[in-house]
Motif scaffolding. Structure first.
Motif, short mmCIF file in Angstrom:
data_model
loop_
_atom_site.label_atom_id
_atom_site.label_comp_id
_atom_site.label_asym_id
_atom_site.label_seq_id
_atom_site.Cartn_x
_atom_site.Cartn_y
_atom_site.Cartn_z
N VAL A 62 -4.15 1.31 7.94
CA VAL A 62 -4.24 -0.03 8.54
C VAL A 62 -3.73 0.00 9.97
O VAL A 62 -4.31 -0.61 10.88
CB VAL A 62 -3.47 -1.05 7.69
N GLY A 63 -2.64 0.72 10.20
CA GLY A 63 -2.12 0.85 11.56
C GLY A 63 -3.11 1.52 12.50
O GLY A 63 -3.23 1.14 13.68
N GLU A 64 -3.87 2.50 11.99
CA GLU A 64 -4.88 3.15 12.82
C GLU A 64 -5.92 2.15 13.31
O GLU A 64 -6.35 2.19 14.47
CB GLU A 64 -5.58 4.26 12.03
N VAL A 65 -6.35 1.26 12.43
CA VAL A 65 -7.36 0.26 12.80
C VAL A 65 -6.87 -0.57 13.98
O VAL A 65 -7.61 -0.82 14.95
CB VAL A 65 -7.70 -0.64 11.60
N ILE A 66 -5.62 -0.99 13.91
CA ILE A 66 -5.08 -1.84 14.98
C ILE A 66 -5.03 -1.07 16.30
O ILE A 66 -5.42 -1.58 17.36
CB ILE A 66 -3.69 -2.36 14.58
N GLU A 77 0.82 -1.21 0.00
CA GLU A 77 0.00 0.00 0.00
C GLU A 77 0.86 1.27 0.00
O GLU A 77 2.07 1.24 0.27
CB GLU A 77 -0.90 0.01 1.23
N SER A 78 0.21 2.39 -0.30
CA SER A 78 0.87 3.69 -0.18
C SER A 78 1.17 3.98 1.27
O SER A 78 0.71 3.27 2.18
CB SER A 78 -0.04 4.78 -0.74
N VAL A 79 1.92 5.04 1.52
CA VAL A 79 2.21 5.43 2.91
C VAL A 79 0.91 5.71 3.65
O VAL A 79 0.72 5.29 4.79
CB VAL A 79 3.14 6.66 2.94
N ARG A 80 0.01 6.40 2.99
CA ARG A 80 -1.29 6.68 3.60
C ARG A 80 -2.02 5.38 3.93
O ARG A 80 -2.64 5.25 4.99
CB ARG A 80 -2.13 7.56 2.68
N GLY A 81 -1.97 4.42 3.02
CA GLY A 81 -2.62 3.14 3.25
C GLY A 81 -2.03 2.39 4.42
O GLY A 81 -2.75 1.74 5.18
N LEU A 82 -0.71 2.45 4.59
CA LEU A 82 -0.06 1.81 5.73
C LEU A 82 -0.52 2.43 7.04
O LEU A 82 -0.84 1.72 8.00
CB LEU A 82 1.46 1.92 5.61
N PHE A 83 -0.55 3.73 7.08
CA PHE A 83 -0.99 4.41 8.30
C PHE A 83 -2.44 4.09 8.61
O PHE A 83 -2.82 3.93 9.77
CB PHE A 83 -0.79 5.92 8.18
N GLY A 135 2.56 8.38 18.85
CA GLY A 135 1.36 9.17 19.17
C GLY A 135 0.87 10.11 18.10
O GLY A 135 0.17 11.08 18.42
N THR A 136 1.22 9.86 16.84
CA THR A 136 0.71 10.74 15.79
C THR A 136 -0.81 10.66 15.74
O THR A 136 -1.40 9.60 16.02
CB THR A 136 1.31 10.35 14.42
N PRO A 137 -1.49 11.76 15.44
CA PRO A 137 -2.96 11.73 15.40
C PRO A 137 -3.48 10.71 14.39
O PRO A 137 -2.90 10.52 13.32
CB PRO A 137 -3.31 13.16 14.95
N ARG A 138 -4.56 10.04 14.76
CA ARG A 138 -5.19 9.07 13.86
C ARG A 138 -6.40 9.73 13.22
O ARG A 138 -7.50 9.70 13.76
CB ARG A 138 -5.61 7.83 14.65
N ASP A 139 -6.19 10.32 12.08
CA ASP A 139 -7.28 11.09 11.47
C ASP A 139 -7.58 10.66 10.04
O ASP A 139 -8.20 11.40 9.28
CB ASP A 139 -6.95 12.58 11.50
#
Length: 221
Positions: A112-116, A104-110, A175-179
């Motif tokens: 999926v990480g947000e979901v976890i 995935e793109s960088v955005r896509g990786l982040f 701790g980056t915002p999950r938005d």
């Protein structure tokens, strides 16, 4: 009065006047010395505090400087960061990103990480990253992340992809915002259509994945 007496009187008056003037001057000098002494005493205490006040900066938030990690969803941004490493929780998150979304793109990786991470914060799921990632592992079709129960090797063969997801995992844990996903707790690829996707609210579509937020559970449902 004789001339001598007049002269003596004038001399005495002059002496008294001179003495009075000298006394006034002494008094003024004494008062000035006292004031200067007080100022010196004050200055001997104030400089450090005053200098600290003059040289200290307001909080970063008051100066418009972000206090949270700044993220640019771009491969050049990731490439500029040093290699990442961490504890078992970091490793579990990095592995999930590698096996679930390394293409995935960088955005896509982040995303999926947000979901976890959103699941870790949700009382319906385990309270650790490794617990969330490995939930249901060992029971075919019961695992939450397919790579943990598809019977395939978990060896990492693409070192560049591993370094990429490792950096994303570290940023998320910092701790980056999950938005990106609107609080999503689920995702799936365009190739499948799980039954829960018809009950949950879709919050985002990023790359190959669709993201959903699970309805809040209450005692009546």
């Amino acid at each position: 009065m004789s001339s001598f007496k007049k002269f003596a009187a004038v001399c005495l008056a002059a002496q008294l006047a001179f003495a009075g003037a000298a006394s006034a001057d002494d008094m003024m000098a004494s008062r000035l010395g006292a004031v200067l002494g007080q100022e010196r005493a004050a200055l001997s205490v104030v400089p450090d505090a005053r200098m600290a006040q003059l040289t200290s900066l307001p909080p970063a938030s008051a100066r418009g400087i972000p206090t949270e990690p700044v993220v640019i969803y771009d491969d050049n941004f990731l490439a500029s960061l040093p290699a990442a490493s961490g504890d078992d929780q970091w490793k579990c998150l990095a592995e999930a990103l590698y096996f679930e979304a390394r293409g995935e793109s960088v955005r896509g990786l982040f995303a999926v990480g947000e979901v976890i991470l959103n699941r870790v914060d949700n009382a319906a799921y385990p309270r650790s990253l490794c617990g969330v990632v490995n939930q249901g592992t060992g029971r075919r079709y019961a695992c939450q992340f397919s790579y943990t129960c598809d019977g395939k090797s978990k060896a990492v063969h693409e070192q560049g992809a591993w370094e990429r997801v490792g950096k994303v995992a570290k940023i998320l844990l910092d701790g980056t915002p999950r938005d990106l996903t609107g609080g999503a707790t689920h995702f799936h690829t365009h190739a499948v259509s799980p039954s829960w996707s018809r009950r949950f609210t879709r919050t985002a579509t990023i790359g190959a994945h669709l993201f959903y937020r699970e309805p809040v559970r209450t005692a009546s449902n």
